[in-house]
Scaffold this motif. Structure first.
Motif, mmCIF file in Angstrom:
data_model
loop_
_atom_site.group_PDB
_atom_site.id
_atom_site.type_symbol
_atom_site.label_atom_id
_atom_site.label_comp_id
_atom_site.label_asym_id
_atom_site.label_seq_id
_atom_site.Cartn_x
_atom_site.Cartn_y
_atom_site.Cartn_z
ATOM 1 N N THR A 1 1.918 -6.004 9.284
ATOM 2 C CA THR A 1 1.226 -6.364 8.050
ATOM 3 C C THR A 1 1.629 -7.774 7.608
ATOM 4 O O THR A 1 2.821 -8.064 7.431
ATOM 5 N N LYS B 1 -5.267 7.377 -2.021
ATOM 6 C CA LYS B 1 -5.972 8.143 -0.970
ATOM 7 C C LYS B 1 -7.400 8.451 -1.420
ATOM 8 O O LYS B 1 -8.344 8.276 -0.674
ATOM 9 N N VAL C 1 -7.527 5.393 9.133
ATOM 10 C CA VAL C 1 -7.099 4.225 8.345
ATOM 11 C C VAL C 1 -6.197 4.658 7.187
ATOM 12 O O VAL C 1 -5.204 4.012 6.880
ATOM 13 N N ALA C 2 -6.521 5.787 6.568
ATOM 14 C CA ALA C 2 -5.694 6.260 5.454
ATOM 15 C C ALA C 2 -4.399 6.841 6.012
ATOM 16 O O ALA C 2 -4.401 7.748 6.830
ATOM 17 N N SER C 3 -3.314 6.286 5.548
ATOM 18 C CA SER C 3 -2.016 6.681 6.078
ATOM 19 C C SER C 3 -1.617 8.062 5.566
ATOM 20 O O SER C 3 -1.684 8.331 4.372
ATOM 21 N N GLY D 1 0.809 -1.225 0.000
ATOM 22 C CA GLY D 1 0.000 0.000 0.000
ATOM 23 C C GLY D 1 0.836 1.266 0.000
ATOM 24 O O GLY D 1 1.798 1.428 -0.755
ATOM 25 N N THR D 2 0.440 2.155 0.888
ATOM 26 C CA THR D 2 1.119 3.446 0.987
ATOM 27 C C THR D 2 2.607 3.256 1.312
ATOM 28 O O THR D 2 3.465 3.978 0.789
ATOM 29 N N SER D 3 2.911 2.302 2.165
ATOM 30 C CA SER D 3 4.317 2.067 2.529
ATOM 31 C C SER D 3 5.120 1.650 1.290
ATOM 32 O O SER D 3 6.306 1.988 1.166
ATOM 33 N N SER E 1 6.697 -0.334 7.045
ATOM 34 C CA SER E 1 5.343 -0.599 7.535
ATOM 35 C C SER E 1 4.999 0.355 8.663
ATOM 36 O O SER E 1 5.789 0.534 9.589
ATOM 37 N N GLN E 2 3.838 0.958 8.580
ATOM 38 C CA GLN E 2 3.380 1.802 9.692
ATOM 39 C C GLN E 2 3.224 0.925 10.932
ATOM 40 O O GLN E 2 3.756 1.234 11.980
ATOM 41 N N SER E 3 2.505 -0.165 10.780
ATOM 42 C CA SER E 3 2.148 -0.988 11.945
ATOM 43 C C SER E 3 3.241 -1.964 12.353
ATOM 44 O O SER E 3 3.336 -2.345 13.513
ATOM 45 N N GLU F 1 -9.627 5.252 -1.589
ATOM 46 C CA GLU F 1 -9.950 4.547 -0.339
ATOM 47 C C GLU F 1 -10.881 5.336 0.570
ATOM 48 O O GLU F 1 -11.648 4.741 1.311
#
Ligand code: F6R
Length: 612
Positions: free
Chosen positions: A350, A489, A402-404, A299-301, A345-347, A492
């Protein structure tokens, strides 16, 4: 991560300040300090390390005061020493500061010429001396602060006290968060309302450019020199840090947190315009060996990784591949020796990225292939951080939407820091170029702040998207991944179908989609590709497409019929993708709000995708 707490009361506020600092500890810092005004004296304690060290020192010296300011510092300019810890003092004045004073060296030189002696290496100390100097002409603390603020360049928040003004706390917000906690017969300030929850649940959120004078019984706020009212908002008692504060949605809050989030991410790596000695020190042996980089993300990452590829290859000549984790993990890729595998990764949880990492490590070990692994991540305790050899944290703070947004721009910031570190270790970047990029990195928060001021202009444009069903985003070079990110963005959170394309691909297919109904968003910073991009814009216009252009203020791209332009402040080409993320985030946000979708929790999506 720097934090500010302050207050003016009838009672001693020593313990309130210490408790406030403790509540900000989770943000990270390397020293702490406080200054209290008591019976015409300035009482100051500062300590390197944890707030508990400061707490013990304050207990021993038994200092008390009903006016004071306190700070946790994450070193940016000058090492984490007691001398560099805040508050900084000039005679009877004490100052705490979050953010960066970009032009501090020029100001410092002027002040030194006037005879001021500096006791720290920080950018903050200039503020204290400037105020002292301004007070020579005008016997009014607030007026003195008002006079010096226009001289300060950068993004910052300030808290100021003076022993001759024992009932006055002055604050300035210009690019770094600052909130006023409203009490009864006492008032407080902090960079984060969380610090003040033990003393109040009523808050005033200052806006950029606001200055305020707090006494025990009054709060006066000024915007551009004019007195102004800002609403007092009451939080319910159960509020936690995950509060939207003054914002309608977490996403908007997180968009606005980017100047500070980026600055925090920089603070762990840079000391002035050089890399800190301790930054990724343990990784140096691995970095000196690596011959290429493989980035894996979703995704964004993944979009952040795509931009990093340009930087690794163009800045330090290191080959770099990027791949979506869900593809990478199932195609049995060849494991190449001396590769640095970077998970983004943000989290840090994943599922696909984690599986790709584990699979790579397993196969490398089974075949005795030497590789190194590193995670760029926003969660220090995550699986990816624990399972890679090295990690680089994005200090964005919790991302709830949710949207990074802020996770993405801090990932990009972290990537640039990584490229600089690898380049320095492998001697693939000159000290001069590294210093130049570091200086621009420090400048980023204030450029983003300026870009955020186009929020209303972007809101106006978003009205033209509400009825659309499709949208194209176009960019070249490092703006191509921003085009992909803008499209992601928009789709989503607003559920409008959107596609991102490298503008050079237009003629190879997507041009067929362009007609009167197709909005086309163009990302046009000042770079070598600008003329080619202008040709792409003409191709779109010739087919009746409506252009929405985020263009460098010097690009000579202006609004005209069916061409809407928002002019973005000039930034170095290297860092332009970080700045151009902002308008695409704001555009998607406003379109989604106008379409009435659930912005923070869009349908069918989860924040952390821990299953396949
Ligand atoms: C989009 C978005 C997602 C995440 C993706 C990876 O706004 O947030 O595309 O980027 O799910 O998540 P992390 O970064 O946690 O691995």
């Amino acid at each position: 991560m720097c934090g500010i707490v302050g207050g003016v009361a009838e009672r001693s506020i020593t313990n309130i300040l210490i408790e406030g600092l403790k509540r900000l500890e989770y943000r990270g810092y390397d020293s702490a300090g406080l200054a209290l005004v008591s019976e015409g004296q300035l009482l100051r304690e500062r300590r390197v390390g944890k707030v508990i060290n400061l707490d013990t020192a304050v207990e021993q010296s038994d200092i008390h005061g009903s006016l004071g300011i306190a700070h946790t510092r994450w070193a940016t300019h000058g090492k984490p020493t007691e001398n560099n810890a805040h508050p900084h003092v000039s005679g009877k004045i004490a100052v705490v500061h979050n953010g960066i004073i970009e032009n501090y060296q020029v100001l410092k030189q002027k002040l030194q010429d006037l005879g001021y002696v500096f006791s720290s290496e920080t950018d903050t100390e200039v503020v204290a001396h400037l105020i002292a100097d301004a007070l020579k002409e005008n016997n009014n603390l607030f007026a003195a602060v008002e006079k010096i603020v226009p001289q300060l360049e950068g993004a910052y928040a300030l808290g100021i006290v003076h022993t001759d003004y024992p009932d006055e706390l002055i604050v300035v917000r210009e690019g770094s968060p600052l909130v006023i906690g409203v009490g009864i017969g006492e008032n407080f300030i902090s960079s984060d309302q969380l610090a003040l929850l033990p003393v109040t649940n009523r808050f005033i959120y200052l806006e950029e450019g606001d200055m305020a004078r707090l006494t025990r019984d009054s709060i006066e706020i000024f915007a551009h020199g004019q007195a102004i009212e800002r609403p007092v908002k009451e939080l319910d008692a159960t509020v936690s840090h995950a509060s939207k504060g003054e914002y309608k949605h977490f996403m908007l809050k997180e968009i606005y947190e980017q100047p500070e989030a980026i600055q925090q991410t920089l603070s762990q790596a840079l000391n002035g315009n050089t890399l800190r000695d301790d930054f990724l020190k343990d990784a140096e042996a691995d970095f000196s060996q690596i011959k290429q980089v493989q980035i894996i993300a979703c995704g964004t990452s993944y979009h952040a990784g795509m931009i990093a590829k340009y930087w690794f290859e163009q800045l330090i000549g290191l080959p770099c591949q990027v791949e979506i984790a869900s593809e990478y993990r199932y195609r049995s890729p060849v494991i190449v020796a001396d590769t640095l595998y970077v998970c983004v990764s943000q989290s840090g949880e994943t599922a696909d990225t984690l599986a790709a990492l584990r699979d790579t490590q397993k196969r490398a070990a089974a075949n005795n292939i030497n590789i190194a692994t590193l995670t760029i991540c926003n969660v220090a305790t995550s699986s990816m951080v624990r399972e890679t050899n090295h990690h680089l944290l994005t200090l964005a703070g919790p991302e709830i939407g949710v949207a990074s947004t802020k996770a993405f721009t801090t990932q990009l910031t972290a990537f640039m820091l990584l490229v600089l570190k690898v380049g320095q270790t492998k001697q693939q970047i000159s000290a001069a170029q590294l210093g130049e990029i570091a200086a621009t990195l420090w400048h980023l928060p204030s450029v983003i702040l300026k870009t955020l001021q186009f929020n209303n202009a972007i809101l106006n444009l978003s009205e033209l998207f509400v009825e659309k069903n499709h949208c194209l985003f176009l960019g070249r070079g490092t703006q191509f991944p921003i085009a992909l990110e803008g499209a992601l963005k928009l789709k989503e959170i607003s559920y409008i179908h959107a596609e991102g394309y490298a503008a050079g691909e237009l003629k190879h297919g997507p041009l067929a989609l362009v007609d009167n109904e197709m909005p086309v968003v163009i990302l046009a910073p000042m770079d070598d590709m600008l003329d080619k991009l202008k040709s792409n814009m003409e191709e779109v216009q010739a087919r009746g497409g409506e252009l929405f252009v985020f263009a460098d203020e010097n690009s000579e791209i202006n609004s005209k019929d069916r061409q809407h332009v928002v002019q973005i402040p000039t930034i170095s080409t290297w860092l332009a993708p970080i700045v151009y993320s902002i308008p695409v985030q704001l555009l998607s946000y406003h379109v989604a709000v106008l379409r009435g979708t659930d912005v923070d929790q869009p349908r069918n999506l989860a924040k952390s995708v821990t299953v396949e």
